[in-house]
Design an enzyme around this catalytic site. Sequence first.
Site, short mmCIF file in Angstrom:
data_model
loop_
_atom_site.label_atom_id
_atom_site.label_comp_id
_atom_site.label_asym_id
_atom_site.label_seq_id
_atom_site.Cartn_x
_atom_site.Cartn_y
_atom_site.Cartn_z
N ASN A 40 2.94 21.09 17.93
CA ASN A 40 2.97 19.84 17.01
C ASN A 40 3.20 18.68 18.20
O ASN A 40 4.25 18.88 19.06
CB ASN A 40 4.35 20.14 16.27
CG ASN A 40 4.91 18.88 15.45
OD1 ASN A 40 3.93 17.80 15.37
ND2 ASN A 40 5.91 19.09 15.28
N GLY A 41 2.61 17.50 18.14
CA GLY A 41 2.93 16.22 18.87
C GLY A 41 1.48 15.81 19.53
O GLY A 41 0.42 16.22 18.86
N HIS A 59 5.54 -18.63 -5.49
CA HIS A 59 5.01 -19.03 -4.29
C HIS A 59 3.50 -18.44 -3.68
O HIS A 59 3.22 -18.35 -2.55
CB HIS A 59 5.81 -18.71 -3.01
CG HIS A 59 7.29 -19.53 -3.37
ND1 HIS A 59 7.37 -21.05 -3.09
CD2 HIS A 59 8.40 -19.22 -3.91
CE1 HIS A 59 8.46 -21.36 -3.35
NE2 HIS A 59 9.16 -20.27 -3.92
N TRP A 94 -1.52 18.56 10.02
CA TRP A 94 -1.76 17.36 9.60
C TRP A 94 -2.63 16.35 10.55
O TRP A 94 -1.81 16.20 11.77
CB TRP A 94 -0.34 16.59 9.16
CG TRP A 94 -0.76 15.05 8.47
CD1 TRP A 94 -0.65 14.82 7.20
CD2 TRP A 94 -0.84 13.94 9.14
NE1 TRP A 94 -0.99 13.60 7.07
CE2 TRP A 94 -1.03 12.82 8.36
CE3 TRP A 94 -0.98 13.47 10.45
CZ2 TRP A 94 -1.33 11.55 8.39
CZ3 TRP A 94 -1.11 12.17 10.91
CH2 TRP A 94 -1.16 11.01 9.82
N GLU A 141 1.90 5.98 -3.27
CA GLU A 141 1.70 7.31 -2.39
C GLU A 141 1.43 8.34 -3.35
O GLU A 141 0.52 9.37 -2.72
CB GLU A 141 2.96 7.26 -1.66
CG GLU A 141 3.97 7.99 -2.36
CD GLU A 141 5.11 8.16 -1.38
OE1 GLU A 141 6.30 7.92 -1.57
OE2 GLU A 141 5.10 8.66 -0.09
N CYS A 162 2.58 18.02 11.69
CA CYS A 162 2.53 19.66 11.52
C CYS A 162 3.82 20.55 11.47
O CYS A 162 4.86 19.90 11.70
CB CYS A 162 2.00 20.56 12.75
SG CYS A 162 0.29 19.41 13.41
N ARG A 179 4.96 19.30 5.55
CA ARG A 179 4.91 18.70 6.95
C ARG A 179 3.19 18.13 7.24
O ARG A 179 2.98 17.36 8.35
CB ARG A 179 5.44 19.40 8.28
CG ARG A 179 6.77 19.65 8.09
CD ARG A 179 7.28 20.48 9.12
NE ARG A 179 7.45 19.66 10.25
CZ ARG A 179 8.64 18.97 10.81
NH1 ARG A 179 9.75 19.33 10.01
NH2 ARG A 179 8.63 18.51 11.88
N LYS A 198 6.45 4.14 -4.29
CA LYS A 198 6.20 5.56 -5.03
C LYS A 198 4.88 5.68 -5.70
O LYS A 198 4.05 6.78 -5.55
CB LYS A 198 7.47 5.74 -6.01
CG LYS A 198 8.62 6.01 -5.64
CD LYS A 198 8.80 7.48 -4.88
CE LYS A 198 8.64 7.34 -3.58
NZ LYS A 198 9.59 7.08 -2.48
N GLU A 255 10.40 -0.14 -3.52
CA GLU A 255 10.27 1.38 -3.37
C GLU A 255 9.77 1.77 -4.57
O GLU A 255 9.05 2.64 -4.53
CB GLU A 255 11.98 1.75 -3.68
CG GLU A 255 12.24 3.31 -3.73
CD GLU A 255 11.64 4.19 -2.66
OE1 GLU A 255 10.84 3.75 -1.60
OE2 GLU A 255 11.55 5.42 -2.78
#
Length: 644
Positions: free
Chosen positions: A107-108, A537, A81, A521, A5, A33, A518, A514
């Site tokens: 928030n938390g 392998h 969120w 997501e 949040c 956020r 990208k 990376e």
Amino acid sequence: MFSMCGIVGHVSSEDSTRSEDVVMGGLARLEYRGYDSAGIAVGSSTGMTVVKAVGKLENLKAELATAGDLSGRGAIGHTRWATHGQPTTANAHPHTSLDGDLVLVHNGIIENAQTLRTSLQAEGYKFVSDTDTEVVVHLLAREFLADDEEGDRFGREVEIHGVPQDARGTAGALARAMNRVMRWIDGTFTLLAMHAEAPGVIVAARRSSPLVIGLGEGENYLGSDALAFCEHTHDALEVGQDQLVVVTATDVTVADIDGNQVQPKKLTVDFTHDRASKDGWPTYMEKEIHEQPRAIADTLADRLDSEGYLTLDELRIPAQVLRTVDKMVIVACGTAAYAGQVARYAIEHWCRIPVEVELAHEFRYRDPVVTEKTLVVAISQSGETMDTIMAIRHAREQGAKVVAVVNTPGSTISRESDAVLLTHAGPEIAVASTKAFTAQITATYILGLYLAQVRGNKFIDEIQDYLDKLAEIPHKVETVLSRAETVRQTARMLAQETSVIYLGRHVGFPVALEGALKLKEIAYIHAEGFAAGELKHGPIALIEDGQVVIIIVPTPRRPQLHRKVVSNIQEVRARGARTIVIAEDGDNSVDDYADVVFRVPPTPTLYAPLLSVIPLQIFACELATAKELDVDQPRNLAKSVTVE
Ligand code: M6R
């Protein structure tokens, strides 16, 4: 039940629509956020109005358009969120007391919410949401009333010193109530509360979740971070752990948990509103990809003294302590951890110190060997990633020194570390990290060269040579960006793919990881990064006709490494893969085995990730755009992961 949040607050001395405007503007900048739902409460001389909506902020704006006049002298807002509990209007913040007078955003995570909920229900409190936050609003309302009627239920009354007097004493009563609630609840929180009796007062509290105060002229601001109010003021104050804040239009009081007034640390918000806006770009991600030359240059700037020695003003760990370091551990999550993996190659090479790179959430739970001689480097764009915060707390408890490489001055990680090395990337709004990654590599390289200087591993002219070559990178990044169209065309052609494999060796391996992150997501395509040497392998079994494989090829000036990667391309080609190759200008050895080549200018091996990652960022961004996805706010994610 809990959230990451964004939180915004504003107070002024007269009823107007300013508070609504400021809070909605702040929420727009904090929407990265969390974006499951949003809400705002506006307090005026005639009462409290709460408006909430599920989904993105534009839904809340639509609700507000029909809500009538929302003039007030204070407002609090929230963008959510959620990890538990549906994103419903009932679960959206602000939450309201039973009488409707008290509003709260959070928030938390309140860890003892269930126990508190059960006891409040036994007292007759009715709950309308599944959130832990609603427990806090009822507790706060109960304690606010108890302040008038019964005194402290918690056995110890704390007077909050310095709180401005308002006509009905509401600010003092709310502050005392908040102090009691802070002692009652377990977990992490930033809380902002407002009462209808004093709509020009916000009482806030924080424990392990972020909160900063913005100072205005005849008005003041609160935000999860300074982006919330950067448009209005550059003067800010940090709020420390377990501190309580009372803000009016003209006063700011900060007190510790015992009610003693404390002098908060001043903070200058050094980014402008422009840097936090899209500035003509269709998405923040595109803008941020194109800001990388500046992010790298700004991170490199002003690091030398008049004699050409690297000086890191922010680094407050004495040189003699750095000389005793016998191991480094880099802790971070996601993209920041991949930047750490790149840094390991350089730091071990330059400083001959063993470097471990560990995901912050794994580090803490495996009883790592950390001593006073261990230097822990915590890398974080936001400076608020809870997993990384917990890792550095654990490391410091074992006696290690912690250097934070963060992009957000005044953030929790920067405050809780022994030293800070800032990346000067400017605010990164898109959930997918881009410019933070290249700025983090740059900053950790500066740290590595500084250690090499302090410990005598390199001579000053050698360090100067490394820095000179690093200074050429921003220009080379410009060159890569100018070639973006080939990458975009390729991405558009591959918009229907369901699986992409990335291969790299040496520093190219974390770049492969990376690149795959990208794509996952923002384009929701299954993507995997592998060390190219690992192919035989196991992963080579995945290769079948048409499988897209992206390979990061090292410079031909490292022939052994280069040869091996070219062989890997041939191996996947022989099994039907379509290959996209990232290779240096002039490296024609790859031409016969590549469907497409993305070219980058020649550069020293250790600096290559700063160039080779750029096409991968553009590729993911364009592919997600072609799929008409929300590039900046991908599903299920939030920018700052402020809960474990
Ligand atoms: O703010 P931080 O750098 O600590 O964040 C760490 C990760 O959550 C972050 O890099 C995440 O992996 C990004 N969404 C990747 O693009």
